[in-house]
Motif scaffolding. Structure first.
Motif, PDB file in Angstrom:
ATOM      1  N   ASP A 199      -1.731   5.514   8.285  1.00 40.55           N
ATOM      2  CA  ASP A 199      -0.928   4.290   8.281  1.00 40.55           C
ATOM      3  C   ASP A 199      -0.544   3.919   6.855  1.00 40.55           C
ATOM      4  O   ASP A 199      -1.342   4.052   5.917  1.00 40.55           O
ATOM      5  CB  ASP A 199      -1.708   3.125   8.915  1.00 40.55           C
ATOM      6  CG  ASP A 199      -1.695   3.166  10.437  1.00 40.55           C
ATOM      7  OD1 ASP A 199      -0.822   3.847  10.995  1.00 40.55           O
ATOM      8  OD2 ASP A 199      -2.556   2.521  11.061  1.00 40.55           O
ATOM      9  N   TRP A 200       0.689   3.416   6.711  1.00 39.55           N
ATOM     10  CA  TRP A 200       1.184   3.056   5.382  1.00 39.55           C
ATOM     11  C   TRP A 200       0.840   1.606   5.087  1.00 39.55           C
ATOM     12  O   TRP A 200       1.271   0.696   5.801  1.00 39.55           O
ATOM     13  CB  TRP A 200       2.691   3.260   5.313  1.00 39.55           C
ATOM     14  CG  TRP A 200       3.082   4.703   5.307  1.00 39.55           C
ATOM     15  CD1 TRP A 200       3.074   5.548   6.377  1.00 39.55           C
ATOM     16  CD2 TRP A 200       3.504   5.477   4.188  1.00 39.55           C
ATOM     17  NE1 TRP A 200       3.477   6.802   5.992  1.00 39.55           N
ATOM     18  CE2 TRP A 200       3.749   6.794   4.661  1.00 39.55           C
ATOM     19  CE3 TRP A 200       3.715   5.192   2.844  1.00 39.55           C
ATOM     20  CZ2 TRP A 200       4.190   7.813   3.835  1.00 39.55           C
ATOM     21  CZ3 TRP A 200       4.157   6.220   2.022  1.00 39.55           C
ATOM     22  CH2 TRP A 200       4.388   7.509   2.516  1.00 39.55           C
ATOM     23  N   ILE A 201       0.088   1.379   4.030  1.00 43.37           N
ATOM     24  CA  ILE A 201      -0.302   0.035   3.634  1.00 43.37           C
ATOM     25  C   ILE A 201       0.819  -0.574   2.798  1.00 43.37           C
ATOM     26  O   ILE A 201       1.318   0.051   1.862  1.00 43.37           O
ATOM     27  CB  ILE A 201      -1.621   0.064   2.821  1.00 43.37           C
ATOM     28  CG1 ILE A 201      -2.696   0.823   3.601  1.00 43.37           C
ATOM     29  CG2 ILE A 201      -2.081  -1.352   2.517  1.00 43.37           C
ATOM     30  CD1 ILE A 201      -3.002   0.272   4.972  1.00 43.37           C
ATOM     31  N   ALA A 202       1.213  -1.812   3.125  1.00 36.45           N
ATOM     32  CA  ALA A 202       2.376  -2.431   2.478  1.00 36.45           C
ATOM     33  C   ALA A 202       2.032  -3.149   1.179  1.00 36.45           C
ATOM     34  O   ALA A 202       2.916  -3.367   0.347  1.00 36.45           O
ATOM     35  CB  ALA A 202       3.044  -3.402   3.451  1.00 36.45           C
ATOM     36  N   GLU A 203       0.775  -3.549   0.997  1.00 40.13           N
ATOM     37  CA  GLU A 203       0.380  -4.230  -0.236  1.00 40.13           C
ATOM     38  C   GLU A 203      -1.067  -3.897  -0.570  1.00 40.13           C
ATOM     39  O   GLU A 203      -1.845  -3.506   0.305  1.00 40.13           O
ATOM     40  CB  GLU A 203       0.552  -5.742  -0.104  1.00 40.13           C
ATOM     41  CG  GLU A 203      -0.316  -6.397   0.946  1.00 40.13           C
ATOM     42  CD  GLU A 203      -0.108  -7.894   1.050  1.00 40.13           C
ATOM     43  OE1 GLU A 203       0.898  -8.387   0.499  1.00 40.13           O
ATOM     44  OE2 GLU A 203      -0.955  -8.569   1.660  1.00 40.13           O
TER      45      GLU A 203
END
Length: 267
Positions: A199-203
């Motif tokens: 999963d791509w973490i946004a911050e």
């Protein structure tokens, strides 16, 4: 395609099986033929697609599953470096179909959250810099349209020039619109136990000044998920990926049945 739409994941066994079987069959056929041209072309196809896939992955445009699936396709098809090559045709088709698919998918998502997206667009245009840029591009487009009308007498060239001039401010407006869709629809908070590897973490997520995970990781790992649970982090902001494998399916089907879509443009 089904798995990607349902879970936003591409199982590694599919990609690894494609790479292994593609190169394995090429090796057996090369042994039977007494020369290794087929195997070498498979390795070249794998290397070319690995370069493309990894570039898009590290630029944050693709997930790891998409990249590995492209490597499998490269290993199976193998290249001949001309426009009639099935691999070149597939890559061209994937670029065209992927662009159309991404535009339609993102637009549909935005329409589903129209009121929220509309509010976000208004918020973006309240920023002084955005208004200045849009106004400047509109003036530039107008000046370009006037210049084209003066320089060219042919109606067709004038029309093309005016369309190009209109595209200048329109492109920035689309950038703002799709950026707003991303912020509203494609970024969400989830609990750590809902995260999956990749999963791509946004911050950035920190605990007592220590960085646990963030956008620079290019996908969260199991150990990082365990740390989030250990430190009782309640919410994590992630990017919701677009299921891109359907574009692979459509592009590959067109390649097999028709060839390269570049033919439509005279290539």
């Amino acid at each position: 395609t089904y798995t990607d739409i349902k879970t936003r994941e591409v199982p590694d066994w599919i990609s690894y099986a494609g790479i292994t079987s593609g190169l394995g069959m090429r090796l057996l056929l090369s042994i039977e033929a007494g020369h290794y041209g087929l195997l070498i072309r498979g390795v070249e196809g794998f290397a070319l697609c690995a370069a493309i896939g990894l570039t898009l992955f590290y630029l944050g445009q693709w997930g790891g599953g998409d990249s590995k699936l492209l490597m499998a396709v490269g290993a199976v098809i193998g290249p001949r470096f001309n426009l009639d090559s099935p691999l070149v045709a597939f890559l061209a088709n994937l670029t065209i179909i992927g662009g159309m698919y991404g535009f339609i998918w993102t637009s549909a998502v935005g329409i589903g959250e129209y009121s929220k997206v509309k509010q976000q667009i208004r918020k973006e245009y309240k920023a002084p810099l955005v208004g200045i840029i849009q106004g400047g591009l509109a003036i530039l487009g107008l000046l370009m349209a006037i210049t084209v009308s003066i320089l060219f007498e042919e109606v067709a060239l004038q029309a093309l020039g005016i369309l190009a001039a209109l595209a200048i401010p329109s492109s920035f407006a689309l950038y703002v619109i799709f950026g707003s869709i991303e912020k509203v629809c494609l970024i969400k908070n989830v609990a750590p136990d809902k995260l999956t590897e990749g999963d791509w973490i946004a911050e950035d997520i920190k605990h007592k000044g220590k960085l646990l995970c963030g956008p620079s990781d290019l996908g969260i790992e199991k150990e990082q998920i365990a740390l989030l649970k250990k430190y009782k982090i309640k919410q994590v902001l992630i990017k919701v990926g677009m299921p891109f494998v359907p574009a692979f399916l459509v592009a590959y089907t067109i390649t097999v049945m028709y060839g390269s879509l570049l033919r439509l443009f005279g290539f």
